[in-house]
Design a protein around this motif. Sequence first.
Motif, mmCIF file in Angstrom:
data_model
loop_
_atom_site.group_PDB
_atom_site.id
_atom_site.type_symbol
_atom_site.label_atom_id
_atom_site.label_comp_id
_atom_site.label_asym_id
_atom_site.label_seq_id
_atom_site.Cartn_x
_atom_site.Cartn_y
_atom_site.Cartn_z
ATOM 1 N N GLU A 192 9.847 -20.267 -37.176
ATOM 2 C CA GLU A 192 9.945 -20.334 -38.637
ATOM 3 C C GLU A 192 9.940 -18.934 -39.250
ATOM 4 O O GLU A 192 10.669 -18.661 -40.203
ATOM 5 C CB GLU A 192 8.794 -21.172 -39.182
ATOM 6 N N MET A 193 9.128 -18.034 -38.683
ATOM 7 C CA MET A 193 9.084 -16.661 -39.176
ATOM 8 C C MET A 193 10.422 -15.961 -38.948
ATOM 9 O O MET A 193 10.909 -15.211 -39.813
ATOM 10 C CB MET A 193 7.960 -15.890 -38.482
ATOM 11 N N ALA A 195 13.355 -17.384 -38.792
ATOM 12 C CA ALA A 195 14.306 -17.945 -39.755
ATOM 13 C C ALA A 195 14.167 -17.258 -41.109
ATOM 14 O O ALA A 195 15.164 -16.900 -41.753
ATOM 15 C CB ALA A 195 14.086 -19.449 -39.893
ATOM 16 N N LEU A 196 12.931 -17.048 -41.538
ATOM 17 C CA LEU A 196 12.697 -16.357 -42.808
ATOM 18 C C LEU A 196 13.189 -14.917 -42.752
ATOM 19 O O LEU A 196 13.811 -14.415 -43.691
ATOM 20 C CB LEU A 196 11.202 -16.398 -43.155
ATOM 21 N N ALA A 197 12.905 -14.246 -41.625
ATOM 22 C CA ALA A 197 13.279 -12.840 -41.490
ATOM 23 C C ALA A 197 14.786 -12.639 -41.544
ATOM 24 O O ALA A 197 15.282 -11.638 -42.066
ATOM 25 C CB ALA A 197 12.713 -12.267 -40.191
ATOM 26 N N GLY A 199 16.922 -14.806 -42.975
ATOM 27 C CA GLY A 199 17.525 -15.504 -44.108
ATOM 28 C C GLY A 199 18.264 -16.759 -43.725
ATOM 29 O O GLY A 199 19.311 -17.086 -44.296
ATOM 30 N N THR A 200 17.733 -17.501 -42.753
ATOM 31 C CA THR A 200 18.381 -18.724 -42.311
ATOM 32 C C THR A 200 17.337 -19.832 -42.214
ATOM 33 O O THR A 200 16.250 -19.727 -42.780
ATOM 34 C CB THR A 200 19.091 -18.500 -40.959
ATOM 35 N N THR A 201 17.645 -20.909 -41.525
ATOM 36 C CA THR A 201 16.725 -22.033 -41.357
ATOM 37 C C THR A 201 16.594 -22.367 -39.879
ATOM 38 O O THR A 201 17.501 -22.057 -39.090
ATOM 39 C CB THR A 201 17.229 -23.283 -42.098
#
Length: 267
Positions: A192-193, A195-197, A199-201
């Motif tokens: 999850e981290m 994905a955030l880094a 800019g995705t999911t």
Amino acid sequence: THLALRDVPAAITRAAVEETLLIVARELAAKFGLAAPRIAVCGLNPHAGEGGHLGREEIDVIAPAIAAVVAGGHAVSGPFPADTVFVPAVAQHFDAIVAMYHDQGLPVLKAATFGHGINVTLGLPFIRTSVDHGTALDLAADPVKARQADPGSLIAATRLAIDLARRNRARLLIAGIAVYSPEYATSVPGIEMAALAFGTTPEAMVETPILLGIINTNSPLQLDIPMAEGLIEMATAGQAVCVTPFTLAGAMAPVTLAGTLAQQNAE
């Protein structure tokens, strides 16, 4: 591609040919920037079957597959006789030539570029290049011969991978992002981290992996619970995983370097 010659005709189906042509067309556009790639297709039999006299695979399988792909808007031609389509005067009109089996296409490539050619695997969600030759164990086993080995293909393959990554802005985070506590270990927060880094999911990461996880086995080749769970979580999320033995000299392996390397290679 490594298939006994006697098994090749049965492996060439309309669906397989269509799928291959669509992958080549899509990847030439996506990875190599060719908006409308021109693709030639070899026949299976000598002289592309001579109108059915030397086999009907061209008529019954290959031509219908080409027609279906052309109907989808792709510039695909053939089937051509393999003994002439690679002639420079013919090949210059195409961006790619699709061969029907291993020894139909590779002899041409190796005759022209051996030692500097590149193997590119298309249709994968990540970039993969490799050398155009085998392991050359006969050279590796002899120190004198090993120094004579030509690294040209390895260098070319590495440079192409870097170029494709830059051209396609491929993103691969080589890092271990994980959260541990005395009660459990999990890779989910790390996914999850990431994905955030980027800019995705997490859902999009299944199609475009950005993580490389390192999973260690304990000697002798045992997975503990945290590592097993991490392996499952990373695989479920569609991320790349490298499984490697965790051999520490003097702990899980002999104290000597030679002993540790021997055990690591064995595992």
